[in-house]
Design a protein around this motif. Sequence first.
Motif, short mmCIF file in Angstrom:
data_model
loop_
_atom_site.label_atom_id
_atom_site.label_comp_id
_atom_site.label_asym_id
_atom_site.label_seq_id
_atom_site.Cartn_x
_atom_site.Cartn_y
_atom_site.Cartn_z
N LEU A 39 5.04 6.93 4.13
CA LEU A 39 4.35 6.85 2.85
C LEU A 39 3.02 6.15 3.00
CD1 LEU A 39 7.45 5.84 0.70
CD2 LEU A 39 6.12 7.95 0.42
N VAL A 40 1.99 6.72 2.42
CA VAL A 40 0.68 6.08 2.43
C VAL A 40 0.80 4.73 1.71
CG1 VAL A 40 -1.69 6.23 1.60
CG2 VAL A 40 -0.57 8.25 2.58
N GLY A 41 0.35 3.66 2.36
CA GLY A 41 0.46 2.32 1.79
C GLY A 41 1.59 1.50 2.36
N ASP A 42 2.47 2.14 3.14
CA ASP A 42 3.57 1.41 3.77
C ASP A 42 3.17 1.04 5.19
OD1 ASP A 42 6.25 0.36 3.64
OD2 ASP A 42 6.86 1.96 5.01
N GLU A 43 3.44 -0.21 5.61
CA GLU A 43 3.02 -0.69 6.91
C GLU A 43 4.21 -1.07 7.78
OE1 GLU A 43 0.32 -3.95 6.37
OE2 GLU A 43 -1.21 -2.73 5.37
N GLN A 44 3.98 -1.13 9.09
CA GLN A 44 4.96 -1.62 10.06
C GLN A 44 4.26 -2.63 10.96
OE1 GLN A 44 4.46 1.98 10.06
NE2 GLN A 44 5.88 2.08 8.34
#
Length: 224
Positions: A39-44
Motif C-alpha cells: 500500500l502506498v504510504g506503508d513503510e518497512q
Amino acid sequence: MRYPMDVFTGSVQQYDGSRPSAIAKRQVDGELELTDRGLVGDEQAEKKIHGGPDRALCHYPREHYAEWAREFPEQADLFCAPAFGENLSTIGMTEKTVFIGDIYRWGEALIQVTQPRSPCFKLNYHFGISDLSSLMQSSGKMGWLYRVIVAGKVSTEQPLEQVSRLSDVSVYDAAAIAWYTPYDDEQYRRLLSAAGLSVSWTRTMQKRRLNGQIEDNSRRLWGK
C-alpha cells in the motif's frame, strides 16, 4: 466468500531497546493505491526481512486477539488490531482456512498468499512479553503474507473475495511443516509443490532438504 476488513498502514519509528520498526500502524479509510510493494504510504524498517514483492501485505485474523488477551490479562488492552503490525484485519479467515497460493480480489487488485508470517523478536519488545514471538510461532496464530499479482486501486469499503485455490497446503500446514514437526522430506516436497510459495520460503525449505537439518531460528525469535 467475501470478507469485509479493516486496513492499516504505518511509518518507521524508533523504539528504545529495539530496532526501528513500522509495527505501529493506523487505520485508514477510503480509496488507496496498491502496488507490487504494498500500500502506498506503508513503510518497512528492514527491507531484507520485511516487505518486498512476496511480503507486500500482512494479514492477521482479528479473532486471535481475544485468545491472546485471555492468555495475557495484564496486557489485554494491547491486544487489538493492528497490534501485530498487520495491514489487513478480518473475521472468518484463519491459518487453517487460508491456503498457500490462494488468490483474492480486492478492488482492482489481485493478491496471493505466499507464506505464514515469521514472527520476529521485535514483537517481544512491542508487547513487553519476552517470548511472544516464540509463542506466536508455536501456537499457529501468526497470520500470513501476500504478493500483489495485479496492482491497482483498492478501497477499505471493498471486501476480499477468494477467486482461486491452487494448493492443498494451508497456512497452518505450512507452519507445521516448517516449525512444529521433525524434519520430514516428504512433507517438504509437499510444501515446495504449493503454487505461490514465496521465494524466501522456497529457498529455506530447499536448503533444509539439501542439508537434512533445520537452521537456527533463535536470532529471529529472540534477537540474539
